[in-house]
Scaffold this active site. Structure first.
Site, PDB file in Angstrom:
ATOM      1  N   GLY A  14       0.823  -1.203   0.000  1.00  0.00           N
ATOM      2  CA  GLY A  14       0.000   0.000   0.000  1.00  0.00           C
ATOM      3  C   GLY A  14       0.854   1.249   0.000  1.00  0.00           C
ATOM      4  N   ASN A  91       1.358  -2.295   5.350  1.00  0.00           N
ATOM      5  CA  ASN A  91       0.594  -1.054   5.453  1.00  0.00           C
ATOM      6  C   ASN A  91      -0.731  -1.111   4.707  1.00  0.00           C
ATOM      7  OD1 ASN A  91       0.233   2.020   5.715  1.00  0.00           O
ATOM      8  ND2 ASN A  91       0.321   1.717   3.495  1.00  0.00           N
ATOM      9  N   SER A 151      -4.682  -0.317  13.708  1.00  0.00           N
ATOM     10  CA  SER A 151      -5.570   0.787  14.073  1.00  0.00           C
ATOM     11  C   SER A 151      -5.969   0.661  15.526  1.00  0.00           C
ATOM     12  CB  SER A 151      -6.819   0.749  13.186  1.00  0.00           C
ATOM     13  OG  SER A 151      -7.799   1.656  13.654  1.00  0.00           O
ATOM     14  N   TYR A 164     -13.644  -3.983  10.236  1.00  0.00           N
ATOM     15  CA  TYR A 164     -12.306  -3.400  10.222  1.00  0.00           C
ATOM     16  C   TYR A 164     -11.643  -3.561  11.585  1.00  0.00           C
ATOM     17  CZ  TYR A 164      -8.657   0.180   9.707  1.00  0.00           C
ATOM     18  OH  TYR A 164      -7.471   0.846   9.664  1.00  0.00           O
ATOM     19  N   SER A 165     -12.372  -3.285  12.658  1.00  0.00           N
ATOM     20  CA  SER A 165     -11.834  -3.461  14.008  1.00  0.00           C
ATOM     21  C   SER A 165     -11.385  -4.904  14.218  1.00  0.00           C
ATOM     22  CB  SER A 165     -12.894  -3.084  15.052  1.00  0.00           C
ATOM     23  OG  SER A 165     -13.238  -1.722  14.986  1.00  0.00           O
ATOM     24  N   LYS A 168      -8.140  -5.711  12.137  1.00  0.00           N
ATOM     25  CA  LYS A 168      -6.928  -5.129  12.714  1.00  0.00           C
ATOM     26  C   LYS A 168      -6.580  -5.794  14.044  1.00  0.00           C
ATOM     27  CE  LYS A 168      -5.709  -2.103   9.620  1.00  0.00           C
ATOM     28  NZ  LYS A 168      -4.475  -2.324   8.823  1.00  0.00           N
TER      29      LYS A 168
END
Length: 270
Positions: A14, A91, A151, A164-165, A168
């Protein structure tokens, strides 16, 4: 200060924009050769050109890291030119429910499962794929740095970002386990945890790099949750993350592993 990165080869996934671009340029400024990965060719080429024009060394690497076999085959071709990877920076990530405006910010139970796969594949499987491919060479040479950008959503959870949580959080647990496995081979495995980052997306709103507390009331309110951010009058910048990665990639961090460094303005303290 000699960070001992000259002639090291760094793969940054990324790397074509935002935090990834800053990481590529920061590592290159200390002498590392950068493999700039992105799924968009124009972004890879642009960052590689920036680095070479500044006197550094970089190779564009257009590849979808969610495909293990494609990544294995194409990275082997790249490293024939650059040499083996000494520094891996995981990343690449995606937050379609926030960054792209693709689907807004739904509750998890309202979110179509096709978005689950997209988020988990890139954020979690992408990182695992990269580690599985570069890890054996690092073990054989008894050296290496693996740094994953995670994150604070993965450490504390964030409403309307459940998948997403979770992805990560998975990277955090995976990284700690890998740190235990690879430590005896002199390989450091660490993470940098970010919260809201200023960027250039046209839908960034209060997260635009150009936003200021004088002109943006939303930013002013948001910064109440970021103690040092409130003092400085800004959110995390890509350069803040890049500096943290630079430290963890250097020999100055030789005795640090399995750690998650929060670069978050004080949003989360742990």
């Amino acid at each position: 200060m000699d960070l001992q990165l000259i002639d090291k080869v760094a793969l940054v996934t990324g790397g074509g924009m935002g935090v990834g671009r800053s990481i590529c340029k920061r590592l290159a400024s200390e002498g590392a050769t950068i493999i700039v990965n992105d799924i968009v060719a124009e972004r890879c080429q642009a960052v590689s050109k920036e680095i070479t024009e500044d006197g550094g060394a970089a190779t564009p690497f257009v590849c979808d890291i969610t495909s293990l076999e494609t990544l294995r085959k194409e990275l082997a071709q790249i490293t024939q030119q650059t040499g083996p990877v000494d520094i891996l920076v995981n990343n690449a990530g995606v937050v379609p429910e926030r960054r792209t405006g693709e689907i807004g910010r739904p509750l998890f139970v309202e979110m179509h499962d096709k978005y689950w796969k997209k988020i988990v594949d890139l954020n979690f499987y992408g990182a695992m794929n990269c580690v599985s491919i570069v890890g054996p060479s690092m073990m054989e040479r008894r050296q290496g740095k693996i740094i994953s950008i995670v994150s604070e959503a993965g450490r504390i959870g964030e409403a309307r970002m459940a998948v997403y949580s979770g992805a990560k959080a998975a990277v955090i647990g995976f990284s700690k386990a890998i740190a235990r496995e690879l430590g005896p081979y002199c390989i450091n495995v660490n993470m940098v945890a970010l919260s809201a980052v200023a960027h250039e997306s046209p839908i960034a709103g209060f997260q635009k790099i150009s936003a200021t507390v004088e002109t943006d009331e939303v930013l002013r309110k948001v910064l109440r949750s970021y103690p040092i951010g409130e003092g400085l009058g800004r959110l995390t910048r890509p350069e803040d993350a890049a500096d943290a990665v630079l430290f963890l990639a250097s020999e100055r961090a030789a005795y640090i592993t399995g750690q998650c460094l929060g670069v978050n303005g004080g949003f989360a303290m742990m």
